[in-house]
Design an enzyme around this catalytic site. Structure first.
Site, PDB file in Angstrom:
ATOM      1  N   ILE A  17       0.834  -1.203   0.000  1.00 29.93           N
ATOM      2  CA  ILE A  17       0.000   0.000   0.000  1.00 29.93           C
ATOM      3  C   ILE A  17       0.868   1.251   0.000  1.00 29.93           C
ATOM      4  O   ILE A  17       0.557   2.237  -0.670  1.00 29.93           O
ATOM      5  CB  ILE A  17      -0.947  -0.020   1.210  1.00 29.93           C
ATOM      6  CG1 ILE A  17      -1.984  -1.144   1.054  1.00 29.93           C
ATOM      7  CG2 ILE A  17      -1.663   1.327   1.359  1.00 29.93           C
ATOM      8  CD1 ILE A  17      -2.839  -1.372   2.285  1.00 29.93           C
ATOM      9  N   ASP A  36      11.556   3.588   4.865  1.00 31.53           N
ATOM     10  CA  ASP A  36      11.360   2.151   5.012  1.00 31.53           C
ATOM     11  C   ASP A  36      12.682   1.526   5.432  1.00 31.53           C
ATOM     12  O   ASP A  36      13.741   2.129   5.268  1.00 31.53           O
ATOM     13  CB  ASP A  36      10.888   1.553   3.670  1.00 31.53           C
ATOM     14  CG  ASP A  36      10.056   0.295   3.837  1.00 31.53           C
ATOM     15  OD1 ASP A  36      10.548  -0.641   4.503  1.00 31.53           O
ATOM     16  OD2 ASP A  36       8.935   0.225   3.306  1.00 31.53           O
ATOM     17  N   VAL A  47      10.431   2.244  11.874  1.00 31.30           N
ATOM     18  CA  VAL A  47       9.441   2.862  12.755  1.00 31.30           C
ATOM     19  C   VAL A  47       9.593   2.406  14.203  1.00 31.30           C
ATOM     20  O   VAL A  47       8.959   2.974  15.099  1.00 31.30           O
ATOM     21  CB  VAL A  47       7.990   2.597  12.272  1.00 31.30           C
ATOM     22  CG1 VAL A  47       7.740   3.249  10.926  1.00 31.30           C
ATOM     23  CG2 VAL A  47       7.677   1.103  12.235  1.00 31.30           C
ATOM     24  N   SER A 125      -7.631  -0.523   9.493  1.00 33.92           N
ATOM     25  CA  SER A 125      -8.085  -1.755   8.849  1.00 33.92           C
ATOM     26  C   SER A 125      -9.544  -2.002   9.212  1.00 33.92           C
ATOM     27  O   SER A 125     -10.037  -1.508  10.242  1.00 33.92           O
ATOM     28  CB  SER A 125      -7.236  -2.942   9.314  1.00 33.92           C
ATOM     29  OG  SER A 125      -7.812  -4.174   8.918  1.00 33.92           O
ATOM     30  N   TYR A 138      -3.637  -8.556  15.547  1.00 31.79           N
ATOM     31  CA  TYR A 138      -3.702  -7.558  14.472  1.00 31.79           C
ATOM     32  C   TYR A 138      -4.877  -6.612  14.696  1.00 31.79           C
ATOM     33  O   TYR A 138      -4.750  -5.394  14.530  1.00 31.79           O
ATOM     34  CB  TYR A 138      -3.821  -8.260  13.130  1.00 31.79           C
ATOM     35  CG  TYR A 138      -3.745  -7.330  11.941  1.00 31.79           C
ATOM     36  CD1 TYR A 138      -2.584  -6.629  11.651  1.00 31.79           C
ATOM     37  CD2 TYR A 138      -4.845  -7.161  11.102  1.00 31.79           C
ATOM     38  CE1 TYR A 138      -2.506  -5.781  10.565  1.00 31.79           C
ATOM     39  CE2 TYR A 138      -4.777  -6.313  10.004  1.00 31.79           C
ATOM     40  CZ  TYR A 138      -3.604  -5.630   9.739  1.00 31.79           C
ATOM     41  OH  TYR A 138      -3.537  -4.786   8.661  1.00 31.79           O
ATOM     42  N   THR A 170      -9.529  -6.755   2.996  1.00 29.54           N
ATOM     43  CA  THR A 170      -8.395  -7.595   2.641  1.00 29.54           C
ATOM     44  C   THR A 170      -7.816  -7.106   1.318  1.00 29.54           C
ATOM     45  O   THR A 170      -8.501  -7.089   0.297  1.00 29.54           O
ATOM     46  CB  THR A 170      -8.813  -9.064   2.520  1.00 29.54           C
ATOM     47  OG1 THR A 170      -9.422  -9.480   3.750  1.00 29.54           O
ATOM     48  CG2 THR A 170      -7.603  -9.941   2.254  1.00 29.54           C
TER      49      THR A 170
END
Length: 241
Positions: A17, A36, A47, A125, A138, A170
Site C-alpha cells: 500500500i 522504510d 518505525v 483496517s 492484528y 483484505t
C-alpha cells in the site's frame, strides 16, 4: 496535479500500500519521500527506532523544503486467536503498528506545523471495527490506530493539522500473498478471502492509495478525525446467502 509541490513522507513506502501511495502522490504532482527499512526506500528508517525516523524526516525536509503530508503506512500482520501469540509477538506487532505511528507522527510534526496544508493519514483496517477470525493481535493493533487517529485529530485540529485514517478490507498485497502461500490450497484460500467481501474480490493497493490521496488533498479540507472504509462493503453490507 492537485498536490503540485507538496511534500509527502510515507512510512512503509517501499512496497504494498505504501508503494501504491507513493505512485499516486507522485502522479498528483507531490514530492514524495518513502521511509522504510528496505533498500528500495528513499530514506532508510525503522518505525521502531525514533532516532532513525527523526533523521529521515530531517533529511526529507531538507531535501524538499519541508513536509506537508505524512502517510503512516508501515505495518506488519499477525494471525491467530488471542492465545495464539506469545508476549514477544504482542510487543513486536504493537510496537510497529501502534507506537510506530506515534513515533513517525512525532518526528514529522515539527515540519508539519510549518505547513499551511498539513495532513496525517494513518492506515487502519476493517478489523478495527469488525471482528474477523484469527486476527486478535492484528485487530488490537489496528483498533488502537483508529483510536489514536481520533485523539491526534482532536489534539491537532486547533493547529490546522488534519488527521484521518483509511480502513482497508483484505488487500491484495505481498503480505497476503505470503500468508496464502503457507496454506495447503493457496488459490482456494484466496477465493475464500475474496468471497468474504460483498464485491467478491480483494481490494487493490491502488484503491487504498486513491482513498489516501483523496483525504490528503484540498477537496477534503473540512475532513478530520474520520475513518474511510475501502473494504468492498464488508463493514456495512449484509447480503443474503
Amino acid at each position: 496535479m492537485e498536490l503540485n509541490g507538496r511534500v509527502v513522507a510515507i512510512t512503509g513506502g517501499a512496497s504494498g500500500i505504501g508503494a501504491a501511495c507513493a505512485a499516486r502522490f507522485a502522479a498528483a504532482g507531490a514530492k514524495v519521500g518513502t521511509l522504510d527499512i528496505s533498500p528500495q526506500a528513499d530514506f532508510k528508517a525503522d518505525v521502531r527506532d525514533r532516532a532513525s525516523l527523526q533523521a529521515a524526516m530531517a533529511e526529507l525536509a531538507n531535501t524538499h523544503g519541508g513536509i506537508d503530508i505524512l502517510v503512516n503506512s508501515a505495518g506488519i500482520g499477525s494471525v491467530g486467536p488471542v492465545e495464539g501469540n506469545d508476549d514477544e509477538e504482542w510487543a513486536r506487532v504493537l510496537d510497529v503498528n501502534v507506537t510506530g505511528v506515534a513515533r513517525a507522527s512525532s518526528a514529522a510534526l515539527p515540519y508539519l506545523r510549518r505547513s499551511d496544508h498539513a495532513v496525517i493519514i494513518n492506515l487502519s483496517s476493517i478489523v478495527a471495527t469488525a471482528g474477523l477470525v484469527q486476527r486478535a493481535l492484528y485487530s488490537a493493533s489496528k483498533g488502537a490506530v483508529h483510536a489514536l487517529t481520533l485523539a491526534m485529530a482532536a489534539d491537532l485540529v486547533s493547529e490546522g493539522i488534519r488527521v484521518c485514517c483509511v480502513a482497508p478490507g483484505t488487500v491484495d498485497t505481498p503480505w497476503v500473498a505470503r500468508l496464502l502461500a503457507r496454506t495447503d490450497d493457496p488459490e482456494g484460500a484466496k477465493a475464500q478471502l475474496a468471497a468474504r467481501q460483498p464485491t467478491g474480490r480483494l481490494v487493490t493497493a491502488d484503491e487504498v492509495a486513491a482513498a489516501v490521496l483523496y483525504l490528503a488533498g484540498p477537496a477534503s479540507g473540512a475532513t478530520t478525525g474520520m475513518s474511510l472504509a475501502v473494504d468492498g462493503g464488508l463493514s456495512g453490507l449484509r447480503l443474503p446467502r
